[in-house]
Motif scaffolding. Structure first.
Motif, PDB file in Angstrom:
ATOM      1  N   LEU A   1       0.496  17.470   0.450  1.00  0.00           N
ATOM      2  CA  LEU A   1       1.356  16.086  -0.109  1.00  0.00           C
ATOM      3  C   LEU A   1       2.577  15.673   0.360  1.00  0.00           C
ATOM      4  O   LEU A   1       3.081  14.803   0.731  1.00  0.00           O
ATOM      5  N   ASP A   2       3.455  17.216   0.395  1.00  0.00           N
ATOM      6  CA  ASP A   2       4.697  16.992   1.065  1.00  0.00           C
ATOM      7  C   ASP A   2       4.681  16.398   2.502  1.00  0.00           C
ATOM      8  O   ASP A   2       5.577  15.760   2.714  1.00  0.00           O
ATOM      9  N   GLU A   3       3.738  16.898   3.308  1.00  0.00           N
ATOM     10  CA  GLU A   3       3.868  16.449   4.599  1.00  0.00           C
ATOM     11  C   GLU A   3       3.347  14.871   4.628  1.00  0.00           C
ATOM     12  O   GLU A   3       3.982  14.105   5.242  1.00  0.00           O
ATOM     13  N   ILE A   4       2.592  14.411   3.592  1.00  0.00           N
ATOM     14  CA  ILE A   4       2.458  12.942   3.750  1.00  0.00           C
ATOM     15  C   ILE A   4       3.730  11.977   3.351  1.00  0.00           C
ATOM     16  O   ILE A   4       3.761  11.192   3.697  1.00  0.00           O
ATOM     17  N   LEU A   5       4.231  12.665   2.223  1.00  0.00           N
ATOM     18  CA  LEU A   5       5.408  12.213   1.768  1.00  0.00           C
ATOM     19  C   LEU A   5       6.635  12.022   2.910  1.00  0.00           C
ATOM     20  O   LEU A   5       7.381  11.085   2.624  1.00  0.00           O
ATOM     21  N   SER A   6       6.533  12.868   3.916  1.00  0.00           N
ATOM     22  CA  SER A   6       7.521  12.983   4.792  1.00  0.00           C
ATOM     23  C   SER A   6       6.925  12.106   6.123  1.00  0.00           C
ATOM     24  O   SER A   6       7.624  12.357   7.183  1.00  0.00           O
ATOM     25  N   HIS A   7       5.808  11.753   6.178  1.00  0.00           N
ATOM     26  CA  HIS A   7       5.167  11.089   7.294  1.00  0.00           C
ATOM     27  C   HIS A   7       5.695   9.775   7.563  1.00  0.00           C
ATOM     28  O   HIS A   7       6.386   8.997   6.575  1.00  0.00           O
ATOM     29  N   ASP A   8       5.910   9.333   8.789  1.00  0.00           N
ATOM     30  CA  ASP A   8       6.459   8.073   9.214  1.00  0.00           C
ATOM     31  C   ASP A   8       5.930   6.728   8.275  1.00  0.00           C
ATOM     32  O   ASP A   8       6.684   6.011   7.921  1.00  0.00           O
ATOM     33  N   PHE A   9       4.666   7.045   8.124  1.00  0.00           N
ATOM     34  CA  PHE A   9       4.250   5.879   7.156  1.00  0.00           C
ATOM     35  C   PHE A   9       5.103   5.680   5.781  1.00  0.00           C
ATOM     36  O   PHE A   9       5.456   4.507   5.581  1.00  0.00           O
ATOM     37  N   LEU A  10       5.080   6.591   5.249  1.00  0.00           N
ATOM     38  CA  LEU A  10       6.058   6.543   3.999  1.00  0.00           C
ATOM     39  C   LEU A  10       7.516   6.608   4.167  1.00  0.00           C
ATOM     40  O   LEU A  10       8.302   6.075   3.363  1.00  0.00           O
ATOM     41  N   THR A  11       8.064   6.800   5.369  1.00  0.00           N
ATOM     42  CA  THR A  11       9.459   7.002   5.398  1.00  0.00           C
ATOM     43  C   THR A  11      10.042   5.870   6.114  1.00  0.00           C
ATOM     44  O   THR A  11      11.103   5.635   5.920  1.00  0.00           O
TER      45      THR A  11
ATOM     46  N   GLY B   1       9.019   2.745   6.752  1.00  0.00           N
ATOM     47  CA  GLY B   1       8.795   1.106   6.575  1.00  0.00           C
ATOM     48  C   GLY B   1       9.551   0.589   5.310  1.00  0.00           C
ATOM     49  O   GLY B   1       9.736   1.670   4.477  1.00  0.00           O
ATOM     50  N   PHE B   2       9.718  -0.481   4.993  1.00  0.00           N
ATOM     51  CA  PHE B   2      10.250  -0.962   3.616  1.00  0.00           C
ATOM     52  C   PHE B   2       9.057  -0.526   2.589  1.00  0.00           C
ATOM     53  O   PHE B   2       8.016  -0.929   2.547  1.00  0.00           O
ATOM     54  N   THR B   3       9.663   0.001   1.509  1.00  0.00           N
ATOM     55  CA  THR B   3       8.772   0.547   0.407  1.00  0.00           C
ATOM     56  C   THR B   3       9.300  -0.276  -1.050  1.00  0.00           C
ATOM     57  O   THR B   3      10.258   0.158  -1.443  1.00  0.00           O
ATOM     58  N   PRO B   4       8.762  -1.149  -1.442  1.00  0.00           N
ATOM     59  CA  PRO B   4       9.075  -1.916  -2.973  1.00  0.00           C
ATOM     60  C   PRO B   4       8.747  -0.647  -3.698  1.00  0.00           C
ATOM     61  O   PRO B   4       8.167   0.216  -3.618  1.00  0.00           O
ATOM     62  N   ASP B   5       9.890  -0.799  -4.841  1.00  0.00           N
ATOM     63  CA  ASP B   5       9.567   0.107  -5.846  1.00  0.00           C
ATOM     64  C   ASP B   5       8.643  -0.175  -6.722  1.00  0.00           C
ATOM     65  O   ASP B   5       8.133   0.944  -7.431  1.00  0.00           O
ATOM     66  N   ARG B   6       8.156  -1.139  -6.810  1.00  0.00           N
ATOM     67  CA  ARG B   6       6.903  -1.655  -7.657  1.00  0.00           C
ATOM     68  C   ARG B   6       6.091  -2.687  -7.067  1.00  0.00           C
ATOM     69  O   ARG B   6       6.534  -3.436  -5.879  1.00  0.00           O
TER      70      ARG B   6
ATOM     71  N   ALA C   1       0.722  -1.094   0.012  1.00  0.00           N
ATOM     72  CA  ALA C   1       0.115   0.020  -0.056  1.00  0.00           C
ATOM     73  C   ALA C   1       0.857   1.338   0.022  1.00  0.00           C
ATOM     74  O   ALA C   1       0.518   2.049  -0.644  1.00  0.00           O
ATOM     75  N   ARG C   2       1.997   1.250   0.648  1.00  0.00           N
ATOM     76  CA  ARG C   2       2.682   2.274   0.896  1.00  0.00           C
ATOM     77  C   ARG C   2       3.406   2.586  -0.652  1.00  0.00           C
ATOM     78  O   ARG C   2       3.597   3.914  -1.033  1.00  0.00           O
ATOM     79  N   CYS C   3       3.682   1.471  -1.522  1.00  0.00           N
ATOM     80  CA  CYS C   3       4.303   1.546  -2.574  1.00  0.00           C
ATOM     81  C   CYS C   3       3.475   2.413  -3.514  1.00  0.00           C
ATOM     82  O   CYS C   3       3.477   3.257  -4.360  1.00  0.00           O
ATOM     83  N   CYS C   4       2.130   1.817  -3.516  1.00  0.00           N
ATOM     84  CA  CYS C   4       1.060   2.488  -4.300  1.00  0.00           C
ATOM     85  C   CYS C   4       0.929   4.006  -3.788  1.00  0.00           C
ATOM     86  O   CYS C   4       0.874   4.843  -4.681  1.00  0.00           O
ATOM     87  N   LEU C   5       0.793   4.405  -2.774  1.00  0.00           N
ATOM     88  CA  LEU C   5       0.645   5.551  -2.198  1.00  0.00           C
ATOM     89  C   LEU C   5       1.540   6.562  -2.665  1.00  0.00           C
ATOM     90  O   LEU C   5       1.555   7.607  -2.942  1.00  0.00           O
ATOM     91  N   ARG C   6       3.057   5.938  -2.559  1.00  0.00           N
ATOM     92  CA  ARG C   6       4.194   6.636  -2.781  1.00  0.00           C
ATOM     93  C   ARG C   6       3.971   7.081  -4.558  1.00  0.00           C
ATOM     94  O   ARG C   6       4.154   8.304  -4.825  1.00  0.00           O
TER      95      ARG C   6
ATOM     96  N   PRO D   1       0.916   1.780  13.856  1.00  0.00           N
ATOM     97  CA  PRO D   1       0.518   3.239  14.560  1.00  0.00           C
ATOM     98  C   PRO D   1       0.545   4.320  13.463  1.00  0.00           C
ATOM     99  O   PRO D   1       0.011   5.309  13.364  1.00  0.00           O
ATOM    100  N   SER D   2       1.552   4.179  12.593  1.00  0.00           N
ATOM    101  CA  SER D   2       1.773   5.208  11.548  1.00  0.00           C
ATOM    102  C   SER D   2       0.661   5.114  10.584  1.00  0.00           C
ATOM    103  O   SER D   2       0.466   6.272   9.847  1.00  0.00           O
ATOM    104  N   ALA D   3       0.394   3.907  10.095  1.00  0.00           N
ATOM    105  CA  ALA D   3      -0.739   3.947   9.093  1.00  0.00           C
ATOM    106  C   ALA D   3      -1.911   4.634   9.593  1.00  0.00           C
ATOM    107  O   ALA D   3      -2.781   5.336   8.934  1.00  0.00           O
ATOM    108  N   ARG D   4      -2.210   4.321  11.007  1.00  0.00           N
ATOM    109  CA  ARG D   4      -3.390   5.044  11.576  1.00  0.00           C
ATOM    110  C   ARG D   4      -3.551   6.467  11.734  1.00  0.00           C
ATOM    111  O   ARG D   4      -4.278   7.154  11.451  1.00  0.00           O
ATOM    112  N   SER D   5      -2.340   6.851  12.208  1.00  0.00           N
ATOM    113  CA  SER D   5      -2.211   8.306  12.204  1.00  0.00           C
ATOM    114  C   SER D   5      -2.292   9.069  10.871  1.00  0.00           C
ATOM    115  O   SER D   5      -2.900  10.091  10.861  1.00  0.00           O
ATOM    116  N   LEU D   6      -1.798   8.281   9.758  1.00  0.00           N
ATOM    117  CA  LEU D   6      -1.766   9.062   8.588  1.00  0.00           C
ATOM    118  C   LEU D   6      -3.302   8.961   7.923  1.00  0.00           C
ATOM    119  O   LEU D   6      -3.813   9.877   7.500  1.00  0.00           O
TER     120      LEU D   6
END
Ligand code: ADP
Length: 317
Positions: A287-297, A299-304, A143-148, A267-272
């Motif tokens: 959008l910048d705040e979301i991109l620097s939120h713990d949920f996005l920064t 955890g592991f994020t696959p490229d695809r 989901a983090r990959c999609c969101l990114r 907790p980071s998914a819930r807070s976002l």
């Protein structure tokens, strides 16, 4: 002459149990050649990918180059009012200027006597709506990959003064490389100052922001709300605002009253999610705040997304 087989790598798409996919496979395919009258370029028309309000979308292969496209074919007979034609023209004029890895590419368009053809980058794995019908939910990393990917595409649109206004799973396409791309710019519009914003209610009822429902206009914050609905649906498997009664759904949206977030979410998914689904537009993160939120920064994020998503059902947990 028989056209070549224009299938996609994912044979499983035809088996997916979505209404649109069922409609598609129940119709006979009349593959034939389409010619752009202005250039003489010929295209083989392949299978029907899906149907929208005005358009049918087909796979198309350029005869001279073998290049594949997704073609939105709009029958002129359906454009009965001047505003229908205006909407198509606006979609073309907005979309053709956009060039970003996470926005479905507009390739070209042409018109025949009967129809308007809009040729787009072909997204072989269709949309997140198709994917979620098969898998029901996603792991947080996916989901983090999609969101990114969506955030990068949305940042590009907002930076050009455009709001999408119809972000939903069915408008988020998956390329052959399993990257997510924002598509269907049909409702995208220029961002205006709050006092002169459009007050039309458009978009999908379930993902409409409270301020859009209340006709207070559609700013970039409303796209953030819709993105919150997308994230919720990916992680929880159903939209945050859903009920049998439309009035009830609207009431829940106005109060930002969605079912409690499952305790199993991080907790980071819930807070976002809580921040994005805030009733007051100004209180939502940018959008910048979301991109620097713990949920996005954090955890592991696959490229695809994993290729296996396109065909293999999830392992039951
Ligand atoms: P609408 O504008 O009514 O939402 P569209 O005409 O954009 O619908 O698309 C109709 C269907 O065609 C979509 O649901 C999707 O299945 C398919 N489709 C649209 N664009 C693409 C694309 N670039 N690649 C693959 N399939 C697509």
């Amino acid at each position: 002459m028989e056209p070549p087989h224009l299938g996609v790598p994912d044979g499983g798409q035809r088996r997916a149990s979505s209404d649109s996919v069922r409609q598609v496979s129940s119709r006979p395919l009349h593959s034939r050649i389409v010619t752009d009258p202005a250039t003489g370029n010929g295209y083989y028309r392949g299978r029907l990918l899906g149907k929208g309000g005005f358009a049918r979308c087909y796979e198309l292969m350029e005869v001279s180059s073998g290049r594949m496209f997704a073609a939105k074919v709009i029958s002129r007979a359906k454009l009965t009012k001047p505003q229908h034609r205006d909407k198509v023209e606006r979609e073309i004029s907005v979309h053709r200027m956009l060039h970003h890895k996470h926005v479905v590419k507009f390739e070209k368009h042409f018109e025949t006597e009967d129809s308007i053809f809009i040729l787009l980058e072909l997204c072989n794995h269709q949309s997140l709506a198709h994917l979620l019908r098969k898998r029901h939910v996603m792991q947080e990393a996916d989901a983090r990959c999609c969101l990114r990917h969506i955030l990068l595409g949305l940042q590009y649109l907002h930076a050009r003064g455009l709001v999408h206004r119809d972000l939903k799973l069915a408008n988020l396409f998956i390329s052959g490389l399993m990257e997510v791309k924002i598509g269907d710019l049909g409702l995208a519009t220029r961002l205006r100052p709050p006092e002169s914003r459009r007050r039309t209610v458009c978009g999908t009822p379930n993902y409409l922001a409270p301020e859009v429902l209340e006709r207070r206009g559609h700013g970039p914050e409303a796209d953030v709300w819709s993105l919150g609905c997308v994230m919720y649906t990916l992680l929880i498997g159903r939209p945050p605002f859903e009920s049998r009664d439309l009035e009830e759904t609207y009431r829940a949206i106005r109060h930002a009253a969605y079912p409690p977030l499952p305790i199993l979410l991080s907790p980071s998914a819930r807070s976002l999610l809580t921040a994005m689904l805030t009733q007051q537009p100004d209180d939502r993160p940018t959008l910048d705040e979301i991109l620097s939120h713990d949920f996005l920064t954090k955890g592991f994020t696959p490229d695809r997304l994993p290729l296996a998503f396109s065909s293999v059902p999830p392992v039951p947990s």
